[in-house]
Design an enzyme around this catalytic site. Structure first.
Site, short mmCIF file in Angstrom:
data_model
loop_
_atom_site.label_atom_id
_atom_site.label_comp_id
_atom_site.label_asym_id
_atom_site.label_seq_id
_atom_site.Cartn_x
_atom_site.Cartn_y
_atom_site.Cartn_z
N HIS A 22 3.04 -4.48 -6.83
CA HIS A 22 2.21 -3.42 -6.24
C HIS A 22 0.74 -3.69 -6.54
CE1 HIS A 22 4.92 -0.65 -4.44
NE2 HIS A 22 5.56 -0.31 -5.54
N GLU A 62 6.32 -3.44 -10.21
CA GLU A 62 5.02 -2.75 -10.35
C GLU A 62 3.87 -3.75 -10.31
OE1 GLU A 62 4.99 0.27 -9.96
OE2 GLU A 62 7.07 0.76 -10.34
#
Lengths: 289, 194
Positions: A130, A127
């Site tokens: 990202h 994450e």
């Protein structure tokens, strides 16, 4: 990636020229759509947090989770995002936010329950990648086209309705003509929307692989993320526990395995199949050891 | 019939080829994961009643008795609670083990019982872990005759397995030996008599 964007741009230009040819005042539509997309992007973290029911949690509430995130952030010279938790058994995680400061990493309580520390690190690093890659921005930009097309499609539908309901009023000739133009707009808009929809999904899948790779580099343990992915997706449960000698009589070994994950399914999904991601992660693992 | 036999013969040759791919792959396992071949391996064959099967069983034993000195191997046979005949062989060198396993396979094939061949199992031990319990850190490669490929099996205590280490074996060997990529075929074999 570049290829996808090239196609998007081309599509966008074709779309615009068709609109221009038809003499539609596309500037107002475009302005409204752009404003909406900007708003969507600007408030993305709030929208996503609100719609998912994620609550930003403090260090006091989840000290271990905060420690874990800080460890990865410190090692990789990133800024620490806010941390949110969603109270659901479904194991999942996501990242959102338009920039480094407003970013949020959210995990579900289900995820915290089934993963061990190292697996959770793998997911959090995914994450964080990202966020570092600004994937939210990339996807927002990419969805600009499909959103514009979407609004036009709605617009076209209403136009079609009014045109179709106009029997008996005014000049027949003009009515038929107007309906034809509307139909073309509708078709072009639908086509644009459909194609950009597929391209966005292709980009999204690519970003997932990139985030997996980033996670592997951050933690140095791709096998942990692979494990986590298999746990989350339930692939882990596919590894049988029944003894080979018990199932031998079922003749199951002669059956050609069904086409797992058809190509059409792949086109539409935003995430690549878990098997492919696990396979790539294990290749990374092999090259690291 | 002739065609069918030829087809079967061909399929059987594929079995031997796949098994012999271990002759280099076991070195990869040692280099990449520190797994050492223990020299123990086994074959399981579904036992059937009748004279032909017991003749075959005797043939296998004669063959192994005769090759004891040549291949420097020892063996024993047992029948387990599932009704499978196990031929467990032990030899120093991987080449000898593979020769033994494929020769037994040939005998089984010649006697017309090739469809009763279930699996060949190869045992490895982890160098990196101090061996405190005898069978606790044993890792296995299972060769499935019907699927004609290998998969890992690492039992840990009561009907549990170390999936993570199994994944590592997959990534280490996936390219080198015919590997079972579909994990839903990674059937365990509990209480191996090795």
């Amino acid at each position: 990636m570049i290829f996808s964007f090239a196609i998007l741009t081309l599509l966008y230009l074709i779309f615009l020229s068709v609109l221009a040819y038809l003499g539609i005042g596309y500037i107002p539509i475009l302005l409204i759509a752009s404003a909406m997309i900007l708003a969507q992007w600007y408030f993305s973290d709030k929208i996503v947090l609100w719609s998912s029911g994620a609550k930003v949690v403090s260090r006091e509430q989840y000290p271990e989770l905060h420690d874990l995130v800080e460890r990865i952030v410190a090692r990789n010279n990133l800024s620490k995002p806010r941390i949110a938790v969603i109270d659901t058994d479904m194991p999942n995680a996501f990242a959102t936010g338009r920039g480094k400061k407003s970013s949020v990493v959210a995990v579900t309580t289900g995820l915290l329950n089934i993963l061990d520390t190292e697996e959770l690190e793998g997911v959090v690093a995914h994450e964080l990648t990202h966020i570092r890659n600004r994937d939210a921005l990339v996807l927002t930009l990419a969805s600009l086209f499909s959103t514009v097309a979407w609004y036009l499609m709605q617009f076209g539908f209403y136009g079609g309705l009014y045109g179709g309901g106009g029997y008996g009023y005014g000049n027949d000739d003009r009515d038929r003509n107007g309906g034809g133009i509307m139909l073309i707009i509708l078709l072009v808009a639908m086509l644009t929307w459909a194609i950009s929809f597929l391209i966005i999904r292709a980009i999204s899948r690519y970003r997932e692989f990139a985030a997996d790779r980033g996670s592997a580099q951050m933690t140095g343990k791709p096998v942990k993320l692979a494990n986590a992915l298999m746990k989350i997706s339930g692939t882990m449960r596919r590894i049988p526990t029944k003894d080979l000698r018990e199932v031998e009589g079922l003749n199951a070994f002669f059956i050609v395995p069904a086409l797992s994950g058809s190509t059409i399914g792949n086109l539409f999904s935003t995430h690549p199949p878990v098997e492919k991601r696990v396979q790539k992660l294990m290749e990374m693992e092999a090259s690291m050891s | 019939m002739n065609f069918f036999r030829r087809f079967k013969k061909h399929a059987f040759k594929a079995n031997s080829d796949a098994i012999f791919s271990l002759s280099s792959a076991y070195i990869t396992l040692e280099i990449k994961l520190g797994l050492k071949n223990t020299g123990r391996s086994a074959m399981s064959i579904k036992a059937v009643d009748g004279m032909h099967f017991s003749v075959m069983r005797e043939d296998i034993q004669h063959f192994l008795d005769a090759s004891k000195t040549e291949f420097n191997l020892s063996y024993r046979t047992i029948t387990d609670s599932y009704g499978y005949l196990w031929v467990i062989i032990e030899a120093k060198h991987m080449e000898d083990i593979l020769a033994g396993i494929t020769s037994i396979g040939d005998t089984v094939y010649e006697k017309g019982f090739s469809d009763k061949l279930l699996a060949a199992i190869f045992q490895f031990s982890n160098n990196n872990i101090e061996s405190n319990n005898n069978n606790n850190n044993m890792q296995y490669l299972i060769y499935n005759y019907k699927r004609n490929n290998f998969y890992p099996f690492i039992p840990t205590g009561q009907k549990n397995r170390d999936t993570e280490q199994e994944m590592k074996i997959l990534s280490a060997l996936g390219q080198e030996v015919p590997f079972e990529k579909d994990m839903s075929f990674w059937y365990p074999m509990w209480d191996l008599p090795l």
